[in-house]
Scaffold this active site. Structure first.
Site, PDB file in Angstrom:
ATOM      1  N   PRO A 202      24.341  34.748  45.829  1.00  0.00           N
ATOM      2  CA  PRO A 202      24.577  34.710  44.391  1.00  0.00           C
ATOM      3  C   PRO A 202      25.886  35.397  44.019  1.00  0.00           C
ATOM      4  O   PRO A 202      26.264  36.381  44.645  1.00  0.00           O
ATOM      5  CB  PRO A 202      23.401  35.483  43.798  1.00  0.00           C
ATOM      6  CG  PRO A 202      22.415  35.643  44.889  1.00  0.00           C
ATOM      7  CD  PRO A 202      23.106  35.450  46.187  1.00  0.00           C
ATOM      8  N   THR A 204      28.982  34.392  44.200  1.00  0.00           N
ATOM      9  CA  THR A 204      30.211  34.179  44.967  1.00  0.00           C
ATOM     10  C   THR A 204      31.091  33.109  44.350  1.00  0.00           C
ATOM     11  O   THR A 204      32.148  32.793  44.889  1.00  0.00           O
ATOM     12  CB  THR A 204      29.889  33.778  46.416  1.00  0.00           C
ATOM     13  OG1 THR A 204      28.835  32.839  46.405  1.00  0.00           O
ATOM     14  CG2 THR A 204      29.485  34.982  47.224  1.00  0.00           C
ATOM     15  N   GLU A 422      23.473  66.979  50.639  1.00  0.00           N
ATOM     16  CA  GLU A 422      24.689  66.155  50.541  1.00  0.00           C
ATOM     17  C   GLU A 422      25.829  66.742  51.371  1.00  0.00           C
ATOM     18  O   GLU A 422      26.606  66.001  51.974  1.00  0.00           O
ATOM     19  CB  GLU A 422      25.118  65.985  49.080  1.00  0.00           C
ATOM     20  CG  GLU A 422      24.091  65.285  48.174  1.00  0.00           C
ATOM     21  CD  GLU A 422      23.558  63.975  48.730  1.00  0.00           C
ATOM     22  OE1 GLU A 422      24.247  63.338  49.554  1.00  0.00           O
ATOM     23  OE2 GLU A 422      22.432  63.587  48.369  1.00  0.00           O
TER      24      GLU A 422
HETATM   25  P1  ADP Z   1      27.267  31.678  41.686  1.00  0.00           P
HETATM   26  O1  ADP Z   1      27.135  30.395  40.995  1.00  0.00           O
HETATM   27  O2  ADP Z   1      27.761  31.573  43.098  1.00  0.00           O
HETATM   28  O3  ADP Z   1      26.062  32.552  41.609  1.00  0.00           O
HETATM   29  P2  ADP Z   1      29.138  32.137  39.612  1.00  0.00           P
HETATM   30  O4  ADP Z   1      30.072  31.010  39.821  1.00  0.00           O
HETATM   31  O5  ADP Z   1      28.133  31.935  38.544  1.00  0.00           O
HETATM   32  O6  ADP Z   1      28.410  32.514  40.956  1.00  0.00           O
HETATM   33  O7  ADP Z   1      29.983  33.448  39.366  1.00  0.00           O
HETATM   34  C1  ADP Z   1      29.773  34.284  38.276  1.00  0.00           C
HETATM   35  C2  ADP Z   1      31.064  34.838  37.765  1.00  0.00           C
HETATM   36  O8  ADP Z   1      31.670  35.695  38.709  1.00  0.00           O
HETATM   37  C3  ADP Z   1      32.093  33.773  37.502  1.00  0.00           C
HETATM   38  O9  ADP Z   1      31.970  33.265  36.219  1.00  0.00           O
HETATM   39  C4  ADP Z   1      33.396  34.524  37.687  1.00  0.00           C
HETATM   40  O10 ADP Z   1      33.752  35.214  36.516  1.00  0.00           O
HETATM   41  C5  ADP Z   1      33.057  35.528  38.742  1.00  0.00           C
HETATM   42  N1  ADP Z   1      33.428  35.029  40.069  1.00  0.00           N
HETATM   43  C6  ADP Z   1      32.578  34.799  41.093  1.00  0.00           C
HETATM   44  N2  ADP Z   1      33.242  34.365  42.172  1.00  0.00           N
HETATM   45  C7  ADP Z   1      34.541  34.305  41.841  1.00  0.00           C
HETATM   46  C8  ADP Z   1      35.727  33.925  42.536  1.00  0.00           C
HETATM   47  N3  ADP Z   1      35.699  33.518  43.818  1.00  0.00           N
HETATM   48  N4  ADP Z   1      36.897  33.972  41.870  1.00  0.00           N
HETATM   49  C9  ADP Z   1      36.948  34.403  40.603  1.00  0.00           C
HETATM   50  N5  ADP Z   1      35.875  34.766  39.889  1.00  0.00           N
HETATM   51  C10 ADP Z   1      34.670  34.731  40.483  1.00  0.00           C
HETATM   52 ZN    ZN Z   2      20.681  61.651  52.026  1.00  0.00          ZN
END
Ligand code: ADP
Ligand code: ZN
Ligand code: MG
Length: 620
Positions: A202, A204, A422
């Site tokens: 998720p 990415t 710690e």
């Molecule tokens: P997934 O569908 O893989 O769960 P999303 O496409 O919904 O992820 O990503 C959520 C948000 O995170 C995007 O709208 C963007 O703002 C940011 N994001 C995620 N991956 C990237 C990436 N490779 N480049 C730029 N922004 C990203």
């Molecule tokens: Zn610890």
């Protein structure tokens, strides 16, 4: 409508005056207590009445009699021509005075209001079921599925907005060309792929990537989530699929994006607790639709999942989702690229180095990085600063990874114990040869039950390459046990706390991997567990056991041996450096946070020897 009738009836009964009671036999007729209309007429004739006030609302007459101070009340009928007539004949003044206590009217109004409310409520429910997707009305109009998919004519997202997943982007560049210039491919007889499956954890950027394809190709973007297909009623999902493809065909060329396809595309007939008819029907419909259109209608289906292992094999056959593209967590370069994308619209101070942030955030997905910069921007606004500084970035990283800061504990035994724990971790991070350097140690508590933490700056190259050495892993285990070791060394075994449970779990995990996956124990070079399941895919439903009970016992023994060895090492180091530990604890109790450099300086002053050199990748 029965309701209305009943209410009208009730308001009518309310409006009817209470009938005069028949006087009891033994009571004297026409006493003030029992004064009837007939009595009134009689008294008028006898000249006993001096004054009459008629209240039309309450339908009573207040009658003043001679030789009586208190007026008596007489219930009246609707029309009283006789009364008025006789009063005039006898020259008695008749006054009409409507009371303000119009309870009858009020009653009627109240009922009317209730009725309107009911009617309004009913209308609202009907309206909601007609309009709101997912509203309570879905039970009312199943069968004629309204489109649950979204359509964006222009996503406005370009490949430039997606960073860090270059391989995936390159492969998808081709899809853009399919959409823009299909002739190029059809001319040489190439079949244009119908489906592309994006696989990855998720956040990415799978959704983002799909939108970017639509944006680059300038085609509409239809999207639906797999979980939305699966409905209460059998057949709804299937009809939704039909609708979706009908609309897509009308708008071709276009992109159809199916998020969370695993929700609908699970292996059929293999679910625990029996199959799901509805889901199977939906999936069958999806397969039929995909087979039903020719390769060059200009519709390309992109699906996303983080569980490709559970997908029905039929989905992955040629002619369906035959392109599979992995969208992995970004590495250092990728994170830097993503940070650059999201820093475009933010004001950063000069001291902010995106490189340093990228180095400190291994394991962050694109969504986490975007969230991180946003948190930093929020903190900056809250602190009324002009631009985001490294301070806000630091706080945001801790906030995202560890939790919100809470108010520090008052000086107490508990605080002292946390400080020793710690410092135990932090000292080992500093003294062990193969450890990544300490970034900071703090005893400011965080939400989620974190009393404090010691944080390392990881060596990016090693994490990205996955080439962990045995020495590095052993040191990690020793560090993880350092907290407990310090507690035990200082407060004795009876005083150790449950605060180390997370550390101990981490130890067990690393030690187990060393034994079962990397062949780093006396059991030798055997891979007892396949490394096939990538971490993000989650494990299968049942853990696969590929070895006997006997081997399992041996593994457990090896794991325990590693842990015991490391724990003794941790205790030894802490024992031998006890004055230094005490000193560091005092500083930590005083300052609540010690940065890595300061910590190393104190250690060097005390021991007179150089500490682990800070690797070039450590943030400054
Ligand atoms: P997934 O569908 O893989 O769960 P999303 O496409 O919904 O992820 O990503 C959520 C948000 O995170 C995007 O709208 C963007 O703002 C940011 N994001 C995620 N991956 C990237 C990436 N490779 N480049 C730029 N922004 C990203
Ligand atoms: Zn610890
Ligand atoms: Mg998504």
């Amino acid at each position: 409508m029965i309701v209305t009738l009943w209410m009208v009836l009730q308001s009518m009964t309310l409006a009817v005056p209470a009938m005069a009671q028949k006087p009891a036999e033994n009571e004297p007729r026409c006493s003030p207590k029992n004064y009837t209309y007939t009595c009134l007429l009689q008294d008028i004739d006898r000249g006993k009445v001096t004054d009459i006030q008629i209240d039309r609302v309450q339908q009573t007459a207040r009658v003043k009699l001679q030789n009586q101070n208190q007026p008596v009340e007489v219930p009246l009928f609707d029309q009283n021509p006789e009364l008025i007539e006789r009063a005039r004949q006898n020259r008695i003044s008749v006054d009409i005075q409507d009371s303000t206590d119009n309870s009858a009217v009020l009653g009627l109004l109240a009922h009317l209001l209730l009725f309107m409310l009911l009617l309004g409520g009913l209308l609202l429910i009907i309206r909601r079921s007609a309009n709101a997707p997912g509203g309570p009305g879905q039970a009312l109009n199943f069968g004629k599925s309204r489109a649950r998919f979204q359509m964006e004519a222009k996503t406005g997202i370009m490949f430039d907005d997606v960073a860090g997943i270059e391989e995936a982007k390159e492969e998808l560049q081709e899809v853009v060309t399919f959409l823009k210039k299909p002739e190029k491919f059809t001319a040489v007889g190439a079949r244009i792929p119908k489906g592309v499956l994006l696989i990855g954890p998720p956040g990415t950027g799978k959704t983002l990537l799909a939108k970017a394809i639509a944006g680059e190709a300038g085609v509409p973007f239809f999207s639906i989530s797999g979980s939305e297909f699966v409905e209460m009623f059998v057949g709804v999902g299937a009809s939704r699929v039909r609708d979706l493809f009908k609309k897509a065909k009308e708008n071709a060329p276009c992109i159809v994006f199916i998020d969370e396809i695993d929700a609908v595309g699970r292996q059929r007939g293999a679910g625990i607790g029996g199959g799901n008819d509805e889901r199977e029907q939906t999936l069958n419909q999806l397969l039929t639709e995909m087979d039903g259109f020719e390769g060059n209608t200009g519709i390309i289906i992109i699906a996303a999942t983080n569980r490709p292992d559970v997908l029905d094999t039929a989905l992955l056959r040629p002619g369906r989702f035959d392109r599979q593209i992995t969208v992995d967590l970004p590495n250092y370069r990728g994170r830097l690229g993503i940070l650059e994308v999201h820093a475009r619209n933010k004001r950063l101070a000069d001291d902010v180095s995106l490189e340093a942030i990228a180095r400190r955030t291994p394991g962050f997905a694109g969504a986490d990085l975007s969230n991180l910069l946003n948190e930093a921007a929020i903190l900056t606004a809250r602190r009324r600063k002009e631009a985001i500084t490294m301070l806000e970035i630091d706080d945001a990283i801790d906030r995202v990874t560890i939790g919100l800061t809470l108010t520090p504990l008052l000086d107490s035994k508990k605080k002292r114990l946390i400080a020793y724990h710690e410092v135990g971790h932090a000292l080992l991070m500093t003294l062990l040869k193969n450890s990544d350097p300490l970034n900071k140690v703090t005893i400011i508590p965080r939400s989620g039950g974190v009393g404090g933490f010691a944080q390392q700056s990881f060596n990016e190259d090693m994490i990205d390459s996955g080439l962990y050495t045995r020495a590095w892993m052993t040191d990690r285990i020793t560090i993880a046990l350092g907290g407990r070791a310090a507690e035990e060394e200082v407060f004795g075994p009876a005083e150790v706390t449950a605060g180390a449970s997370g550390d101990i779990k981490a130890v067990a995990e690393i030690a187990r991997e060393m034994v079962t996956r990397y062949g780093m124990s006396e059991l030798g070079l055997v891979a007892l567990e396949s490394s096939g399941n990538e971490v993000f895919l989650g494990r299968g439903l049942m853990p696969r056991q590929e070895y006997s009970e006997e081997v399992a016992t041996q593994i457990d023994r090896q794991v325990r041996e590693i842990a015991i060895h490391c724990f003794q090492e941790a205790r030894r180091i802490i024992r031998e450096n006890r004055p230094l530990v005490d000193c560091l604890v005092e500083v930590l109790l005083d300052q609540e946070t010690i940065e890595g450099d300061e910590f190393r300086q104190i250690v060097e002053e005390y021991t007179g020897q150089k500490t682990t050199p800070v690797s070039t990748s450590a943030p400054t």
